[in-house]
Design an enzyme around this catalytic site. Structure first.
Site, mmCIF file in Angstrom:
data_model
loop_
_atom_site.group_PDB
_atom_site.id
_atom_site.type_symbol
_atom_site.label_atom_id
_atom_site.label_comp_id
_atom_site.label_asym_id
_atom_site.label_seq_id
_atom_site.Cartn_x
_atom_site.Cartn_y
_atom_site.Cartn_z
ATOM 1 N N LYS A 82 0.849 -1.190 0.000
ATOM 2 C CA LYS A 82 0.000 0.000 0.000
ATOM 3 C C LYS A 82 0.884 1.239 0.000
ATOM 4 O O LYS A 82 1.552 1.551 0.984
ATOM 5 C CB LYS A 82 -0.934 -0.009 1.221
ATOM 6 C CG LYS A 82 -1.829 1.227 1.282
ATOM 7 C CD LYS A 82 -2.952 1.065 2.310
ATOM 8 C CE LYS A 82 -3.767 2.347 2.436
ATOM 9 N NZ LYS A 82 -5.009 2.191 3.171
ATOM 10 N N ASP A 169 -14.752 3.885 8.121
ATOM 11 C CA ASP A 169 -14.965 3.810 6.673
ATOM 12 C C ASP A 169 -15.376 2.395 6.250
ATOM 13 O O ASP A 169 -14.818 1.825 5.317
ATOM 14 C CB ASP A 169 -13.690 4.269 5.944
ATOM 15 C CG ASP A 169 -13.968 4.726 4.503
ATOM 16 O OD1 ASP A 169 -15.149 4.936 4.158
ATOM 17 O OD2 ASP A 169 -13.006 4.851 3.732
HETATM 18 P P1 ADP Z 1 -7.418 3.305 0.266
HETATM 19 O O1 ADP Z 1 -7.113 4.003 1.539
HETATM 20 O O2 ADP Z 1 -6.755 3.924 -0.904
HETATM 21 O O3 ADP Z 1 -8.875 3.066 0.040
HETATM 22 P P2 ADP Z 1 -7.221 0.440 0.911
HETATM 23 O O4 ADP Z 1 -6.400 -0.009 2.071
HETATM 24 O O5 ADP Z 1 -8.692 0.436 1.080
HETATM 25 O O6 ADP Z 1 -6.696 1.873 0.415
HETATM 26 O O7 ADP Z 1 -6.862 -0.462 -0.347
HETATM 27 C C1 ADP Z 1 -7.421 -0.180 -1.610
HETATM 28 C C2 ADP Z 1 -7.787 -1.462 -2.327
HETATM 29 O O8 ADP Z 1 -6.635 -2.288 -2.498
HETATM 30 C C3 ADP Z 1 -8.777 -2.343 -1.576
HETATM 31 O O9 ADP Z 1 -10.103 -1.966 -1.827
HETATM 32 C C4 ADP Z 1 -8.471 -3.716 -2.152
HETATM 33 O O10 ADP Z 1 -9.085 -3.885 -3.417
HETATM 34 C C5 ADP Z 1 -6.960 -3.659 -2.356
HETATM 35 N N1 ADP Z 1 -6.274 -4.221 -1.182
HETATM 36 C C6 ADP Z 1 -5.891 -3.547 -0.068
HETATM 37 N N2 ADP Z 1 -5.289 -4.370 0.820
HETATM 38 C C7 ADP Z 1 -5.296 -5.599 0.262
HETATM 39 C C8 ADP Z 1 -4.833 -6.910 0.695
HETATM 40 N N3 ADP Z 1 -4.229 -7.089 1.869
HETATM 41 N N4 ADP Z 1 -5.028 -7.952 -0.143
HETATM 42 C C9 ADP Z 1 -5.624 -7.781 -1.332
HETATM 43 N N5 ADP Z 1 -6.079 -6.605 -1.801
HETATM 44 C C10 ADP Z 1 -5.921 -5.517 -1.015
HETATM 45 MG MG MG Z 2 -10.238 1.863 0.974
#
Ligand code: ADP
Ligand code: MG
Length: 396
Positions: A82, A169
């Site tokens: 991330k 959220d």
């Molecule tokens: P943001 O703060 O930008 O919304 P998120 O933490 O929600 O970031 O991550 C965005 C997207 O990335 C998630 O909706 C998911 O589709 C994907 N994602 C995040 N973490 C994971 C994970 N551990 N495994 C698989 N996909 C992930």
């Molecule tokens: Mg998100």
């Protein structure tokens, strides 16, 4: 992988010095308001369980970890990287990582493996969780599937709330669910906060007497008493506007968030979970799509009616008025809305009787009323939800 995505990944690998020694980027899996997320293979992962049969001496001959992996038939480990946008404030980034750290042993919460910083760029490394896009399956979920989904979501929320953390959220893209395994993990603590971080006293924490006193001495009461029954929105309002945390995604915000209650607690997440359940039962996603907070309040009004909205506004020391005639006083039942949304509002052609929800749907709606309870103090908690007969059936 698309060209533009490949370019983006190459740029990231180039700018974040050393990242390609640790991870092999595979794809971009998410692009949100606050981050970009990539799927990657962890090159330094030693899968001991799968390596036990490898000769020690032979092992030392292999130099790079990826080479070693290819030789030993061990399963690769995938991670989600991330990449938090550099425009996020350091405090906010620290907050997300710290809360994730606190939640590392929490059931159904995606744990933080580690985090790195290069110059102004921070990345969080999480285990990759195999899941499906909500839009692909939400229309096909049976009531039993829905039970399993919420069993998993409430398990996550119970552990988060037990640490007195508000996620803030809750929505389908932040709960990664694998329908085959009936298991999900909660992600994205970018807006999360500890309970009681709040500053001013909201009227909802007062006793009924105190609240009555405050309202009877308010500007609103003074306007009414001066004979001005049609109190309109004051053009030159000298009162300081109220500030409260309104973070989150609009259609999922609880009424108290929209009403700027300054003492928000973990129950705001339960309302958002309720909106997901409403989506599943009505087969409409997104269920709410409002342009702003006032619009969002009106959407809630169209369901619960003016009377309820006036009551809950007063709870937070706010006054709710609307001159839009189409909102009824009593609102509509959730059953009725679900029947409308699923094309069952007409009478049955053969019997001429009104179509009703199936028994298990009715049970789901009873539970939905406990989640979409406008008064946060009366709303069901995650712990209670897991014991509620609707969810408890998923454990049988
Ligand atoms: P943001 O703060 O930008 O919304 P998120 O933490 O929600 O970031 O991550 C965005 C997207 O990335 C998630 O909706 C998911 O589709 C994907 N994602 C995040 N973490 C994971 C994970 N551990 N495994 C698989 N996909 C992930
Ligand atoms: Mg998100």
């Amino acid at each position: 992988v698309e060209d533009s995505v490949a370019e983006d990944m190459a740029r990231f690998e180039e700018s974040f010095i050393g990242i390609n020694k640790k991870y092999r980027l595979i794809n971009r899996i998410g692009e949100g308001t606050f981050s970009t997320v990539y799927k990657a293979e962890d090159l330094q992962y030693d899968d001991f369980q799968n390596r036990w049969d490898i000769d020690e001496r032979e092992n030392t001959k292999w130099s790079s970890p990826s080479h070693r992996r290819r030789q030993s038939k061990s399963r690769p480990r995938y991670v989600a990287i991330k990449k938090i946008y550099v425009t996020s404030s350091p405090i906010r980034i620290f907050n997300e990582l710290e809360l994730l750290h606190d939640l590392k042993n929490s059931e159904s919460v995606c744990p933080l493996i580690t985090a790195f910083r290069h110059l102004d760029q921070v990345v969080a490394i999480l285990p990759y969780f195999q899941h499906r896009d909500f839009r692909e399956y939400f229309r096909d979920m049976t009531v039993s599937d829905i039970r399993l989904y919420f069993r998993s979501l409430f398990t996550a929320l119970r552990s988060v709330h037990a640490k007195r953390i508000l996620h803030r959220d809750i929505k389908p893209t932040n709960f990664l669910y694998n329908p085959q395994q009936a298991r999900g993990v909660l992600v994205d603590f970018g807006l999360a906060e500890r309970e009681g971080t709040d500053w001013h006293q909201c009227a909802c924490t007062l006793s009924t007497e105190e609240r009555r006193y405050r309202i009877s001495h308010s500007v609103y009461a003074a306007t009414l008493n001066s004979g001005n029954q049609h109190s309109s929105y004051p053009k030159t309002d000298t009162r300081s506007s109220r500030r409260a945390n309104r973070a989150g995604t609009r259609g999922f915000r609880a009424p108290e968030v929209l009403l700027k209650c300054t003492q928000q607690n973990t129950s705001i997440d339960m309302w958002s979970a309720g909106v997901i359940l409403f989506t599943l039962l009505s087969r409409r996603f997104p269920f709410f799509h409002s342009a702003d907070d006032i619009d969002a309040l009106l959407e809630i009004t169209s369901i619960f009616g003016r009377k309820k909205m006036r009551e809950i506004s007063l709870l937070h020391g706010q006054v709710f008025e609307t001159n839009i005639p189409s909102y009824s006083d009593g609102g509509h039942s959730l059953e009725k809305i679900i029947l409308w949304c699923t094309g069952r509002s007409q009478k049955d052609e053969k019997t001429g009787k009104k179509i009703e929800l199936q028994d298990e749907e009715k049970e789901a709606v009873q539970f939905l009323y406990r989640l979409m309870e406008c008064d946060p103090a009366k709303r069901i908690t995650a712990e209670e939800a897991l014991r509620h007969s609707f969810i408890a059936k998923a454990f049988e």
